[in-house]
Design an enzyme around this catalytic site. Structure first.
Site, PDB file in Angstrom:
ATOM      1  N   LYS A   3      -6.195  15.265  -5.324  1.00 25.10           N
ATOM      2  CA  LYS A   3      -5.561  15.402  -6.637  1.00 25.10           C
ATOM      3  C   LYS A   3      -5.017  16.820  -6.840  1.00 25.10           C
ATOM      4  O   LYS A   3      -3.981  17.002  -7.503  1.00 25.10           O
ATOM      5  CB  LYS A   3      -6.550  15.052  -7.746  1.00 25.10           C
ATOM      6  CG  LYS A   3      -6.833  13.564  -7.877  1.00 25.10           C
ATOM      7  CD  LYS A   3      -5.616  12.783  -8.334  1.00 25.10           C
ATOM      8  CE  LYS A   3      -5.947  11.347  -8.669  1.00 25.10           C
ATOM      9  NZ  LYS A   3      -4.750  10.570  -9.117  1.00 25.10           N
TER      10      LYS A   3
ATOM     11  N   TYR B 100     -11.731  13.624  -3.141  1.00 29.22           N
ATOM     12  CA  TYR B 100     -10.857  13.155  -4.222  1.00 29.22           C
ATOM     13  C   TYR B 100     -10.193  14.330  -4.931  1.00 29.22           C
ATOM     14  O   TYR B 100      -8.984  14.322  -5.175  1.00 29.22           O
ATOM     15  CB  TYR B 100     -11.700  12.345  -5.213  1.00 29.22           C
ATOM     16  CG  TYR B 100     -11.024  12.035  -6.525  1.00 29.22           C
ATOM     17  CD1 TYR B 100     -10.178  10.935  -6.645  1.00 29.22           C
ATOM     18  CD2 TYR B 100     -11.260  12.815  -7.656  1.00 29.22           C
ATOM     19  CE1 TYR B 100      -9.556  10.630  -7.853  1.00 29.22           C
ATOM     20  CE2 TYR B 100     -10.645  12.527  -8.867  1.00 29.22           C
ATOM     21  CZ  TYR B 100      -9.803  11.432  -8.964  1.00 29.22           C
ATOM     22  OH  TYR B 100      -9.198  11.142 -10.157  1.00 29.22           O
TER      23      TYR B 100
ATOM     24  N   ASP C 145       0.840  -1.191   0.000  1.00 31.23           N
ATOM     25  CA  ASP C 145       0.000   0.000   0.000  1.00 31.23           C
ATOM     26  C   ASP C 145       0.877   1.243   0.000  1.00 31.23           C
ATOM     27  O   ASP C 145       1.623   1.490   0.951  1.00 31.23           O
ATOM     28  CB  ASP C 145      -0.892  -0.020   1.246  1.00 31.23           C
ATOM     29  CG  ASP C 145      -1.898   1.122   1.276  1.00 31.23           C
ATOM     30  OD1 ASP C 145      -1.831   2.007   0.396  1.00 31.23           O
ATOM     31  OD2 ASP C 145      -2.757   1.124   2.180  1.00 31.23           O
TER      32      ASP C 145
END
Length: 257
Positions: A161, A157, A62
């Site tokens: 980003k 999200y 991960d």
């Protein structure tokens, strides 16, 4: 061939854009280390990418954990002796209204997307600087970090980003003296398996065609569209380009018809 004898580390490399990048990188003379969290999926991808096992290897882990980024880069050094390119492609996407996002969900976006990108870039940059060969780091950003889409509420999200986009500018300046270029793409809707992680197959098949009209060019993007842009930015063809976030969006950021 653009990548003859070069080595790329690719996070999120077992499917979608990452796997497409890996396939094309190998086809153009390079070798790859692909990363993901699913060992079986990674092993299957490696067999498809290079049945000989000589030019494609994997590391499961991960990237939200900084030690994973370090381990992926070390895998490249151990297997191939160096790392020339890092494609930070790992991340999660799941639209959810802002007022419903929990702290755990927010942390998942930040850890899997921004934190993972930050520390994997750090590990790769250290290896590139030590080798003195220069290098290229290419991030997969997002159009959602540049423009909101009401049909897909994605505040957490998009925030993650946007952090990736900010990293591009900062790292491009900091790493330029070591001839390490840093760029990103900002894709719109790209048809990849990521949509199946939060929607059942029948809903994905019904929903994706409705987004064709979002793009002025009249279609959704494919993994190959994103991969070609990523590979260009990683290649010597882009040797005078750094600090750029390139929209790969079928014209969405240009405006509306």
């Amino acid at each position: 061939m653009r990548f003859k004898d070069k080595v790329a580390v690719i996070t999120g490399g077992a499917s979608g854009i990452g796997k497409e990048v890996a396939s094309r990188f190998i086809a153009e003379g390079g070798s790859v280390v692909i990363n993901g969290r699913d060992t079986a999926k990674l092993n299957a991808a490696v067999r498809q990418l290079d049945p000989t096992g000589k030019r494609a290897v994997s590391y499961a882990g991960d990237v939200a954990l900084p030690k994973t980024g370090e381990a992926i880069v070390q895998r490249s050094l151990d297997q191939f002796g160096h790392v020339d390119v890092l494609f930070n492609n790992a991340g999660v996407f799941a639209p959810k209204p802002f007022l419903e996002v929990t702290e755990a969900e927010f942390d998942r976006f930040l850890d899997g997307t921004l934190k993972g990108t930050f520390f994997t870039s750090q590990a790769a940059a250290k290896a590139m600087k030590s080798a003195g060969r220069g290098g290229s780091i290419v991030q997969t950003g997002s159009m959602w970090a540049l423009q909101a889409i009401g049909a897909t509420p994605s505040s957490a999200y998009s925030a993650a980003k946007a952090g990736v986009h900010a990293l591009v500018k900062n790292l491009a300046i900091e790493l330029a003296p070591d001839r390490i270029r840093v760029n990103a793409i900002a894709p719109a809707v790209i048809e990849t398996p990521i949509y199946y992680t939060f929607l059942p197959p029948e809903q994905v098949k019904a929903a994706l065609p409705t987004f064709n009209a979002l793009h002025p060019l009249g279609r959704n993007g494919q993994a190959a569209d994103a991969a070609e842009a990523l590979l260009f930015l990683a290649s010597d063809q882009a040797s005078f380009i750094t600090g750029v976030v390139l929209p790969v969006d079928g014209g969405v950021m240009a405006g509306r018809q």
